[in-house]
Design a protein around this motif. Structure first.
Motif, mmCIF file in Angstrom:
data_model
loop_
_atom_site.group_PDB
_atom_site.id
_atom_site.type_symbol
_atom_site.label_atom_id
_atom_site.label_comp_id
_atom_site.label_asym_id
_atom_site.label_seq_id
_atom_site.Cartn_x
_atom_site.Cartn_y
_atom_site.Cartn_z
ATOM 1 N N GLN A 277 0.944 -1.149 -0.005
ATOM 2 C CA GLN A 277 0.047 -0.034 -0.128
ATOM 3 C C GLN A 277 0.875 1.249 0.023
ATOM 4 N N MET A 278 1.902 0.994 0.564
ATOM 5 C CA MET A 278 2.799 2.626 0.965
ATOM 6 C C MET A 278 3.423 3.304 -0.266
ATOM 7 N N SER A 279 3.577 2.681 -1.524
ATOM 8 C CA SER A 279 3.967 3.347 -2.745
ATOM 9 C C SER A 279 3.031 3.599 -3.836
ATOM 10 N N THR A 280 2.663 4.905 -3.873
ATOM 11 C CA THR A 280 1.749 5.247 -4.874
ATOM 12 C C THR A 280 2.211 5.772 -5.934
ATOM 13 N N ASN A 281 2.711 7.240 -5.825
ATOM 14 C CA ASN A 281 3.405 7.879 -6.661
ATOM 15 C C ASN A 281 4.833 7.575 -7.200
#
Ligand code: UN1
Length: 526
Positions: A277-281
């Motif tokens: 979940q923690m890496s988006t951009n």
């Protein structure tokens, strides 16, 4: 009477050279002093400021005795996470801008402070975790040694500043490792000092600022680590300390847009969720150590007494609540009867009780949820296999006040969930194997790969074990702990497969570098 000073006395997980009479005297004194400190309320710390949160508190209850309330801690809300992340962001430029030698000097001082306070911290940790005296002292000693070892890494690599080759005479090329920014540091209950310190000190000396969150069951030990940093000169804001429920603030912290990286030790389930979940951009560093389902293999050529001692210590130390614990034994069918007889004999001889007392080896599990997990594993073992030893609750006398269960040894099928999942309770699964091929195939047939133990007298077998076992921290013929006892600078603690995220472990030479990103600096000088 010995003249050794408390600070000079050194205990590791495997050491037996210390003057134990003096050790127990110092420990008794620390326990007595601690009685006057029980039941206080402790704040959280954001930007160096002590903050008290309105509403109910988190009661820090000892698993040894449910009536013993060690302290009252704050239940931080999401807004406090936001404030802590803001404080860490505000502090990052000045901390990262400090010469690395200054950060190292401050952290070496924190290590010294931990050594000065080690009997106090070990005493409170023994009550808070239900850890025996020697294990509790090992935990805080390891913490101080972790800091020193990571400081040595910085020194050895000159702060990770490396002069590179010049491609032409008119250029200068320098490679630097630089901090990411703000790290969330999330520690588990079982090594509340060493795991919190290892993760946080490496992040700090690399130049990051932090939000430290101890486990719900062990906030006091976590606070002592925070205090050691601040007293050593780490500015408030560079370290922030919050306590509360993982279910309320955990995701908010790890997924926070103001957090640049996460370092987490805990369950595979939670770690994988953070990772996904923690890496988006963009991809953020996510350093994970996620438990184990650690096998110990016993071959016919082994010294069976040494093997039984090694398994006994690594299965029952801290009631199997270690990521490094032996939770599976794969014993060759030709020696299974004799090995199991010795293992049961050694297990029967364990001193079970209040681990805060001198000489007790095996204490309670951490909480009521752990007792439930144990009951579920034991019930399944009765159904799927054969329980050879233990399996019940222990309620005699004072034990009734704590979360006590007996060490359980059971023969269970290799392909059952009991042999695949980490239980983190004193349950040891045993299977019989036909030969080394069978042993290695089954040892590797799990999602985890943290530690593994091997007992054999055959050189060729040992070489095959080294080459074929899928685990990062492996031990051969170690009676003081078949799979446990890693120490900074001696045994890097590396999780393969589902046991770790990066393939480089704490306690090892590549750990600190993971908290930094590389920058290549080329300058034309001619
Ligand atoms: C853990 O097992 O949870 O190697 C951490 C050991 C200790 C503990 C590691 N250094 O047993």
């Amino acid at each position: 009477m010995s003249t050794v000073s408390p600070k000079d006395m050194k205990i590791t997980y495997t050491s037996s050279h210390a003057d134990l009479a003096a050790f127990h005297r110092f420990f008794d004194e620390a326990l007595e002093a601690l009685e006057g400190e029980l039941g206080k309320e402790y704040p959280i710390y954001i930007g160096g400021e002590a903050i008290v949160v309105d509403g109910p508190k988190l009661a820090d209850i000892s698993p040894v005795d449910r009536d013993k309330v060690l302290g009252h801690f704050q239940l931080a809300e999401k807004e406090h996470v936001d404030q802590a992340v803001a404080a860490a962001n505000a502090a990052k430029k000045s901390w990262a801008g400090k010469p690395w030698q200054e950060r190292v000097a401050i952290l070496r001082k924190a290590a010294e402070i931990m050594r000065d306070r080690k009997f106090h911290i070990a005493a409170l940790m023994a009550w808070e975790v239900g850890k025996n005296r020697l294990e509790a002292m090992g935990d805080i000693e390891e913490s101080a040694d972790l800091i020193d070892y990571y400081c040595d890494s910085m020194d050895e690599h000159s702060g990770y500043i490396t002069e590179m080759k010049a491609l032409t005479p008119i250029e200068r090329n320098v490679d630097v490792l630089r901090p990411y920014g703000v790290f969330a540091v999330i520690a588990p209950f079982n090594f509340p000092a060493a795991l919190m310190t290892g993760m946080s000190s490496a992040a700090l000396m690399a130049g990051n600022t932090l939000i430290m969150k101890p486990a719900q069951d062990t906030p006091w030990t976590g606070l002592e680590i925070y205090k050691a940093y601040v007293d050593a000169g780490v500015p408030g804001g560079v370290v922030n300390f919050i306590t509360g429920k993982g279910s309320v603030i955990g995701d908010h912290l790890t997924l926070h847009p103001g957090v640049d990286g996460v370092v987490f030790t805990g369950s595979k389930e939670v770690g994988m969720r953070i990772f996904h979940q923690m890496s988006t951009n963009w991809i953020k560093p996510c350093l994970l150590e996620l438990g184990g389902k650690n096998p110990t293999i016993v071959m016919p050529s082994a010294d069976l007494d040494a093997a039984a001692s090694g398994v006994m210590r690594s299965a029952w130390g801290l009631q199997n609540q270690k990521c490094s614990a032996t939770s599976r034994v794969l014993v060759h069918k030709d020696v299974a009867d004799e090995f199991l007889r010795l293992l049961i004999e050694k297990t029967e001889a364990i001193h079970i009780g209040n681990p805060v007392r001198e000489g007790v080896y095996f204490g309670p599990v951490i909480n009521a949820a752990a007792v439930k997990k144990y009951d579920k594993a034991v019930a399944a073992a009765h159904e799927l296999g054969e329980v050879l030893y233990g399996g019940g609750h222990l309620t005699e006398g004072d034990l009734a006040k704590g979360f006590y269960v007996s060490p359980c040894i059971a023969k269970v099928p290799h392909d059952s969930w009991l042999m695949k999942e980490e239980h983190f309770v004193p349950f040891l699964g045993v299977i019989l194997v036909d030969d080394l091929d069978d042993a290695l195939a089954k040892a590797n047939d799990v999602d985890y790969g943290l530690t593994a133990g091997f007992f054999s007298g055959e050189e060729a077998e040992i070489e095959r074990f080294y080459d074929e076992i899928e685990a990062g921290t492996i031990y051969v013929n170690k009676p003081s702990g078949a799979t446990t006892g890693a120490w900074p600078g001696s045994q890097p603690f590396t999780g393969w497969k589902g046991s770790g995220g990066s393939g480089k472990g704490g306690c090892g030479p590549y750990y600190v570098a993971q908290f930094m990103r590389e920058q290549s600096r080329t300058r034309i000088i001619g």
